[in-house]
Design a protein around this motif. Structure first.
Motif, short mmCIF file in Angstrom:
data_model
loop_
_atom_site.label_atom_id
_atom_site.label_comp_id
_atom_site.label_asym_id
_atom_site.label_seq_id
_atom_site.Cartn_x
_atom_site.Cartn_y
_atom_site.Cartn_z
N ASN A 112 55.13 -71.02 -58.11
CA ASN A 112 53.77 -71.54 -57.97
C ASN A 112 53.71 -72.63 -56.90
N LEU A 163 42.03 -68.93 -58.91
CA LEU A 163 43.40 -69.15 -58.47
C LEU A 163 43.56 -68.56 -57.07
N TYR A 209 48.00 -78.67 -56.16
CA TYR A 209 48.22 -78.88 -57.60
C TYR A 209 48.21 -80.35 -57.99
N GLY A 217 49.00 -77.89 -65.89
CA GLY A 217 48.07 -76.77 -65.89
C GLY A 217 46.91 -77.06 -66.83
N ILE A 222 44.94 -71.55 -66.24
CA ILE A 222 45.43 -72.25 -65.05
C ILE A 222 46.87 -72.67 -65.30
N SER A 226 49.45 -75.09 -60.10
CA SER A 226 48.57 -74.14 -59.43
C SER A 226 47.68 -74.81 -58.38
#
Length: 250
Positions: A112, A163, A209, A217, A222, A226
């Protein structure tokens, strides 16, 4: 004569074989590893002790940790439980825990992190995309007019969040209801980004992020680490007329 030659050859061959045998290393058998002692839960205290241990282990594993020094872990439990002298104070212990959990999370969700960094590095050179000092990226879809909101303002917005793979996790458009929210009560990417806007404008944001939900998250939609994409339309700047419902970006 021939007999003497054959005898000499046999003697030489015998010494050669003997020398090779003597030089061959003798392999020592590896010592057998002691088998782990089987645990017998003979009393209710034994059962409870094992249950506590497995419960602690499951809880720690849920943080993303994959391994610990179990001997030292047990030492820490024993010292705390028996009021022994602790070798770390509470603040140092908390820092050590946070550091290890963060390290484990970075390893578990490395894909990620890499995906976000790779995308943002490429996206910053796309037409119309601007990057702020914090790393927030945005593109003006429609420009409005008037004043910019401050972080202390309440704003009314329409928005859609996805996303990087395009999966949508929230949308006020789908609910057909704009949202009123305080800018100092949302994720950092929103707080910074919406202040760039004026009423009537619509921007697209790419939020790293660390300006979104970070290593934790948000719920099941999510994942940790991310990078998020938001389209935000600023409708109005001012106090909300009624209490705002639960919102994304919070």
């Amino acid at each position: 004569m021939m007999k003497k030659i054959l005898t000499a050859v046999l003697v030489t061959a015998t010494f050669a074989v003997s020398a090779q045998v003597k030089k061959a290393p003798v392999k020592k058998a590896a010592p057998a590893k002691p088998a782990a002692a089987a645990i017998s839960l003979k009393t209710s205290l034994d059962s409870a002790s094992y249950a506590f241990g497995s419960s602690i282990g499951n809880s720690l594993q849920s943080t993303g940790l994959t391994a610990l020094n179990y001997d030292i872990l047990l030492k820490g439990i024993k010292d705390a439980f028996t009021n022994g002298k602790l070798i770390m104070d509470q603040s140092a212990a908390q820092r050590a825990i946070e550091k290890q959990i963060k390290k484990a999370g970075e390893q578990k969700f490395a894909a990620n992190v890499t995906e976000g960094k790779t995308f943002l590095a490429k996206n910053k050179s796309a037409a119309g995309v601007k990057t702020t000092a914090s790393g927030l990226q945005y593109q003006v879809i429609k420009e409005g007019a008037g004043a910019h909101p401050s972080a202390e303002d309440t704003v009314t917005v329409h928005y859609k969040g996805t996303l990087l793979n395009g999966k949508q996790f929230d949308s006020s458009y789908d609910r057909n209801e704009p949202l009123a929210l305080p800018l100092n009560g949302v994720i950092a990417g929103w707080t910074e980004g919406v202040q760039l806007m004026t009423a009537g404008s619509k921007y697209k944001f790419w939020i790293p992020y660390n300006l979104a939900y970070g290593e934790r998250g948000a719920g099941s939609d999510i994942p940790p680490y991310s990078t998020l994409v938001f389209e935000i339309e600023l409708i109005k700047i001012g106090k909300a007329e009624s209490s705002a419902p639960e919102q994304t970006g919070k």
